[in-house]
Write an enzyme that holds these catalytic residues in place. Structure first.
Site, PDB file in Angstrom:
ATOM      1  CG  HIS A   1      -1.889  -1.151   1.341  1.00 40.89           C
ATOM      2  ND1 HIS A   1      -2.487  -1.457   2.495  1.00 40.89           N
ATOM      3  CD2 HIS A   1      -2.122  -2.037   0.453  1.00 40.89           C
ATOM      4  CE1 HIS A   1      -3.334  -2.696   2.223  1.00 40.89           C
ATOM      5  NE2 HIS A   1      -2.955  -3.061   0.938  1.00 40.89           N
TER       6      HIS A   1
ATOM      7  CE1 TYR B   1      -1.098  -1.342  10.474  1.00 42.21           C
ATOM      8  CE2 TYR B   1       0.386  -0.201   8.987  1.00 42.21           C
ATOM      9  CZ  TYR B   1      -0.468  -1.262   9.324  1.00 42.21           C
ATOM     10  OH  TYR B   1      -0.337  -2.680   8.245  1.00 42.21           O
TER      11      TYR B   1
HETATM   12  C1  LIG Z   1      -5.431   2.261   6.760  1.00 40.15           C
HETATM   13  C2  LIG Z   1      -6.885   2.475   7.273  1.00 40.15           C
HETATM   14  C3  LIG Z   1      -7.766   1.801   6.976  1.00 40.15           C
HETATM   15  N1  LIG Z   1      -9.155   1.926   7.319  1.00 40.15           N
HETATM   16  C4  LIG Z   1     -10.379   1.178   6.923  1.00 40.15           C
HETATM   17  C5  LIG Z   1     -10.282   0.593   5.372  1.00 40.15           C
HETATM   18  C6  LIG Z   1     -10.901  -0.730   5.296  1.00 40.15           C
HETATM   19  O1  LIG Z   1     -12.345  -0.774   5.305  1.00 40.15           O
HETATM   20  C7  LIG Z   1     -10.463  -1.155   6.560  1.00 40.15           C
HETATM   21  C8  LIG Z   1      -9.084  -1.962   6.279  1.00 40.15           C
HETATM   22  O2  LIG Z   1      -8.210  -1.467   5.527  1.00 40.15           O
HETATM   23  P1  LIG Z   1      -6.881  -2.179   4.543  1.00 40.15           P
HETATM   24  O3  LIG Z   1      -7.574  -3.158   4.229  1.00 40.15           O
HETATM   25  O4  LIG Z   1      -6.380  -1.003   4.030  1.00 40.15           O
HETATM   26  O5  LIG Z   1      -6.003  -2.470   6.005  1.00 40.15           O
HETATM   27  P2  LIG Z   1      -4.978  -3.095   5.651  1.00 40.15           P
HETATM   28  O6  LIG Z   1      -4.886  -4.100   4.550  1.00 40.15           O
HETATM   29  O7  LIG Z   1      -4.479  -3.895   7.008  1.00 40.15           O
HETATM   30  O8  LIG Z   1      -3.802  -2.119   5.337  1.00 40.15           O
HETATM   31  C9  LIG Z   1      -2.930  -1.819   6.199  1.00 40.15           C
HETATM   32  O9  LIG Z   1      -1.675  -2.605   5.966  1.00 40.15           O
HETATM   33  C10 LIG Z   1      -0.784  -1.988   5.104  1.00 40.15           C
HETATM   34  C11 LIG Z   1       0.436  -3.087   4.909  1.00 40.15           C
HETATM   35  C12 LIG Z   1      -0.312  -0.727   5.083  1.00 40.15           C
HETATM   36  O10 LIG Z   1       0.824  -0.296   5.060  1.00 40.15           O
HETATM   37  C13 LIG Z   1      -1.693   0.277   5.251  1.00 40.15           C
HETATM   38  O11 LIG Z   1      -1.080   1.476   5.699  1.00 40.15           O
HETATM   39  C14 LIG Z   1      -2.810  -0.108   6.318  1.00 40.15           C
HETATM   40  O12 LIG Z   1      -3.827   0.059   5.721  1.00 40.15           O
HETATM   41  O13 LIG Z   1      -9.814  -0.108   7.442  1.00 40.15           O
HETATM   42  C15 LIG Z   1      -9.388   3.164   8.006  1.00 40.15           C
HETATM   43  O14 LIG Z   1     -10.373   3.219   8.516  1.00 40.15           O
HETATM   44  N2  LIG Z   1      -8.430   4.039   8.260  1.00 40.15           N
HETATM   45  C16 LIG Z   1      -7.037   3.722   7.693  1.00 40.15           C
HETATM   46  O15 LIG Z   1      -6.247   4.283   8.354  1.00 40.15           O
END
Ligand SMILES: Cc1cn([C@H]2C[C@H](O)[C@@H](COP(=O)(O)OP(=O)(O)O[C@H]3O[C@H](C)C(=O)[C@H](O)[C@H]3O)O2)c(=O)[nH]c1=O
Length: 194
Positions: A62, A132
Site C-alpha cells: 500500500h 501503526y
Molecule cells: C489504513 C486505514 C484503513 N481503514 C479502513 C479501510 C478498510 O475498510 C479497513 C481495512 O483497511 P485496509 O484493508 O487498508 O487495511 P490493511 O490491508 O491492513 O492495510 C494496512 O496494512 C498495510 C500493510 C499498510 O501499510 C496500510 O497502511 C494499512 O492500511 O480499514 C481506516 O478506516 N483507516 C485507515 O487508516
C-alpha cells in the site's frame, strides 16, 4: 531511541533502547523532539492496529499518491513480522529500491515509512499484531496499491519469507505496475495538488 537509515531514502529503523532492571524493562517508543531531530514528523494524527491470525498472512503493498503526507511508524505489538518497503516516489534517489526489516514484539523496534513509499508485511508467527502511528489522517481517496508479487517487483528481487497463507481480495487484485503509467499518475497528482 536509535534512528538507523534504511536503503529507502528517508526510511528509518527506529530502535528502542530498553532500560532493564529486576522488574523488567522500560523503553521510550516515540518522542516529538527526538523524531524532529532525526528529520521525522514531530506529531502524530492517528494510530491503528491490525490483528493477524495466521503466520504467512500478507498485507500490502500500500502507498498514497501526492499530496498525501502520510508517513507511518509501524511496530510489532505481538509476534513477529517481515516488514517491507518499496520506494515508489519517482523523484526519490532510491526510486525502485526495496528493503525489509524483521520486527519482533520482544525488541519493540519500529520502522518509519515516509509518504509515498509502498509498505507491506508478512507475519512470521500466528497471532501477530501490528500497530501503526500516522502523522496525517487517513485519506482513502489517495490510498492505492500494487501486488506483493508483481512481476516488475519480483524482477527487482522483491521476495517474501513464507508462502502466503492469507491475503485480502483487494491485495490480490491490484493492477500491474507499469513504471511509465506510475510516473505519469504521480506527476499528475503533484500537478493537481498545486
Ligand atoms: C489504513 C486505514 C484503513 N481503514 C479502513 C479501510 C478498510 O475498510 C479497513 C481495512 O483497511 P485496509 O484493508 O487498508 O487495511 P490493511 O490491508 O491492513 O492495510 C494496512 O496494512 C498495510 C500493510 C499498510 O501499510 C496500510 O497502511 C494499512 O492500511 O480499514 C481506516 O478506516 N483507516 C485507515 O487508516
Amino acid at each position: 531511541m536509535k534512528f538507523v537509515d534504511l536503503p529507502v531514502v528517508g526510511a528509518k529503523h527506529v530502535q528502542a533502547e530498553p532500560v532493564r532492571d529486576e522488574r523488567g524493562a522500560f523503553a521510550r517508543l516515540w518522542c516529538r523532539d527526538e523524531f524532529a531531530r532525526a528529520g521525522l514528523p514531530g506529531e502524530l494524527a492517528q494510530t491503528s492496529a491490525s490483528f493477524n491470525t495466521l503466520a504467512g498472512t500478507l498485507r500490502g503493498l500500500h502507498f498514497t499518491w501526492p499530496p498525501s503526507g502520510e508517513g507511518k511508524l509501524v511496530r510489532c505489538a505481538r509476534g513477529r513480522l517481515h516488514d517491507l518497503l518499496l520506494d515508489l516516489r519517482p523523484d526519490s534517489p532510491s526510486f525502485g529500491v526495496h528493503c525489509a526489516v524483521v520486527l519482533d514484539a520482544d525488541e519493540r523496534h519500529a520502522v518509519w515509512i515516509p509518504p509515498g513509499v509502498a509498505h507491506g508485511f508478512q507475519t512470521l508467527v500466528d497471532a501477530t499484531e501490528v500497530h501503526y502511528s500516522m502523522n496525517e489522517p487517513y485519506r482513502p481517496e489517495l490510498a492505492d496499491g500494487y501486488r506483493h508479487d508483481d512481476p516488475a517487483f519480483v524482477a527487482l528481487g522483491l521476495a517474501w519469507p513464507l508462502p502466503v497463507s492469507c491475503i485480502g481480495a483487494r491485495d490480490r487484485e491490484w493492477p500491474a505496475f507499469d513504471v511509465q503509467r506510475h510516473r505519469q499518475r504521480w506527476a499528475a497528482a503533484q500537478q493537481g495538488a498545486r
